[in-house]
Design a protein around this motif. Structure first.
Motif, PDB file in Angstrom:
ATOM      1  N   ASP A 177       0.852  -1.182   0.000  1.00 17.82           N
ATOM      2  CA  ASP A 177       0.000   0.000   0.000  1.00 17.82           C
ATOM      3  C   ASP A 177       0.895   1.243   0.000  1.00 17.82           C
ATOM      4  N   SER A 183       0.205   4.262   0.244  1.00 16.69           N
ATOM      5  CA  SER A 183      -0.210   5.354   1.129  1.00 16.69           C
ATOM      6  C   SER A 183       0.578   5.369   2.435  1.00 16.69           C
ATOM      7  N   ALA A 233      -0.612   6.661  -7.079  1.00 14.87           N
ATOM      8  CA  ALA A 233      -0.538   7.686  -6.018  1.00 14.87           C
ATOM      9  C   ALA A 233       0.146   8.921  -6.598  1.00 14.87           C
TER      10      ALA A 233
END
Length: 119
Positions: A38, A40, A67
């Motif tokens: 991930d 993030s 992202a």
């Protein structure tokens, strides 16, 4: 922070440098390994350009498609003008030449984080 380099000695040296200024880093031997996670969780990705499989430039494109606001700094042992231009045109946060200057790496990270740790 994520460090992506196919050379273990580079990954561990950078992780040690970052630990010295209280910045946590996760280490990845390839861009594909990083993309399994991930994104993030990261405030910065520092990646080598020339790696087997997915290059740093290709990784930059993939990260920005997932992202778009995640900064990606690219590094290379072969810092010519063409690589630099290509990296910056693709949206690299910084372009760094190996061997890396420790003070420049720390300044880049502190500038991005506003002096705080925990990348």
């Amino acid at each position: 922070m994520a460090i992506v380099d196919d050379e273990e000695c580079v990954r561990t040296a950078l992780a040690g440098l970052l630990r010295s200024v209280d910045v946590h880093s996760d280490l990845f031997e390839s861009g594909l390994r990083l993309l399994e996670h991930d994104l993030s969780h990261f405030t910065l990705v520092l990646s080598d350009i020339q790696m087997p499989g997915l290059s740093g430039i290709e990784l930059l494109d993939r990260i920005h498609s997932i992202a778009p606001d995640l900064p990606v700094a690219l590094m290379t042992a072969f810092p010519d003008a063409e690589w630099r231009q290509r990296a910056l045109e693709k949206g690299a946060y910084r372009f760094l030449a190996k061997p890396l200057d420790a003070d420049a790496v720390i300044a880049m990270i502190e500038g991005l984080l506003g002096g705080a740790g925990q990348a």
